[in-house]
Design a protein around this motif. Structure first.
Motif, PDB file in Angstrom:
ATOM      1  N   GLY A  39       0.817  -1.191   0.000  1.00  0.00           N
ATOM      2  CA  GLY A  39       0.000   0.000   0.000  1.00  0.00           C
ATOM      3  C   GLY A  39       0.853   1.243   0.000  1.00  0.00           C
ATOM      4  O   GLY A  39       2.054   1.198   0.216  1.00  0.00           O
ATOM      5  N   LYS A  40       0.183   2.348  -0.250  1.00  0.00           N
ATOM      6  CA  LYS A  40       0.825   3.661  -0.197  1.00  0.00           C
ATOM      7  C   LYS A  40      -0.164   4.589   0.502  1.00  0.00           C
ATOM      8  O   LYS A  40      -1.277   4.787   0.020  1.00  0.00           O
ATOM      9  CB  LYS A  40       1.115   4.160  -1.609  1.00  0.00           C
ATOM     10  CG  LYS A  40       1.761   5.525  -1.647  1.00  0.00           C
ATOM     11  CD  LYS A  40       2.063   5.925  -3.085  1.00  0.00           C
ATOM     12  CE  LYS A  40       2.657   7.308  -3.133  1.00  0.00           C
ATOM     13  NZ  LYS A  40       2.915   7.719  -4.547  1.00  0.00           N
ATOM     14  N   LEU A  41       0.204   5.102   1.640  1.00  0.00           N
ATOM     15  CA  LEU A  41      -0.661   5.961   2.428  1.00  0.00           C
ATOM     16  C   LEU A  41      -0.102   7.376   2.420  1.00  0.00           C
ATOM     17  O   LEU A  41       1.041   7.605   2.832  1.00  0.00           O
ATOM     18  CB  LEU A  41      -0.774   5.443   3.856  1.00  0.00           C
ATOM     19  CG  LEU A  41      -1.683   6.215   4.788  1.00  0.00           C
ATOM     20  CD1 LEU A  41      -3.122   6.211   4.267  1.00  0.00           C
ATOM     21  CD2 LEU A  41      -1.635   5.621   6.185  1.00  0.00           C
ATOM     22  N   ILE A  42      -0.888   8.313   1.951  1.00  0.00           N
ATOM     23  CA  ILE A  42      -0.485   9.717   1.930  1.00  0.00           C
ATOM     24  C   ILE A  42      -1.342  10.453   2.958  1.00  0.00           C
ATOM     25  O   ILE A  42      -2.566  10.484   2.841  1.00  0.00           O
ATOM     26  CB  ILE A  42      -0.675  10.325   0.527  1.00  0.00           C
ATOM     27  CG1 ILE A  42       0.182   9.557  -0.464  1.00  0.00           C
ATOM     28  CG2 ILE A  42      -0.329  11.804   0.528  1.00  0.00           C
ATOM     29  CD1 ILE A  42      -0.051   9.887  -1.910  1.00  0.00           C
ATOM     30  N   ILE A  43      -0.696  10.989   3.952  1.00  0.00           N
ATOM     31  CA  ILE A  43      -1.421  11.667   5.030  1.00  0.00           C
ATOM     32  C   ILE A  43      -1.242  13.171   4.908  1.00  0.00           C
ATOM     33  O   ILE A  43      -0.228  13.681   4.601  1.00  0.00           O
ATOM     34  CB  ILE A  43      -0.943  11.175   6.401  1.00  0.00           C
ATOM     35  CG1 ILE A  43      -1.228   9.683   6.508  1.00  0.00           C
ATOM     36  CG2 ILE A  43      -1.642  11.927   7.505  1.00  0.00           C
ATOM     37  CD1 ILE A  43      -0.722   9.042   7.767  1.00  0.00           C
TER      38      ILE A  43
END
Length: 134
Positions: A130-134
């Motif tokens: 996954g790739k999580l951009i916060i």
């Protein structure tokens, strides 16, 4: 009290959905425009008592290989009546989703609900990225 579950986007109360989601632990701060856009690109399930919306779920899917279950909720005052089970039954039995081979979702607190519909921990999570951009 009986409920009605519909996939008709025209019936959805965007203000209601946004108000709930922006206070939830998983969608805190989501804007109304973001809610509107996410609904436009998903299969949505509204839960109603008469014409009043009390719940929601949206499914991101290609209708063949993959379905991701998101934003599932029943408002607090109507919980404990089995409506979430009815909603998930409607989702998993939806004729348009019967060819799906991989279903996924993420939850911090509703494992028991989803297990009733065949969801479980991913057997080999090392394969999932996954790739999580916060």
């Amino acid at each position: 009290m009986s409920i009605n579950i519909s996939t008709d986007k025209q019936k959805l109360n965007i203000d209601f959905i946004h108000q709930f989601l922006t206070r939830s632990y998983w969608a805190k701060g989501r804007t109304k425009d973001e809610v509107r856009t996410s609904i436009e690109h998903c299969l949505n399930f509204g839960v109603y008592i008469n014409t009043t919306q009390i719940g929601f779920a949206r499914i991101l899917t290609d209708y063949v290989v993959f379905a991701y279950v998101m934003d599932v909720f029943i408002i607090e005052e109507h919980r404990g009546n089995g409506y979430a089970k009815q909603l998930m039954k409607a989702v998993t039995e939806c004729p348009d989703l019967q060819n799906i081979k991989r279903w996924m979702l993420a939850t911090s607190d509703a494992h028991n609900l989803y297990k009733q519909f065949g969801f479980d921990a991913i057997p080999d999570p090392s394969k999932i990225m996954g790739k999580l951009i916060i």
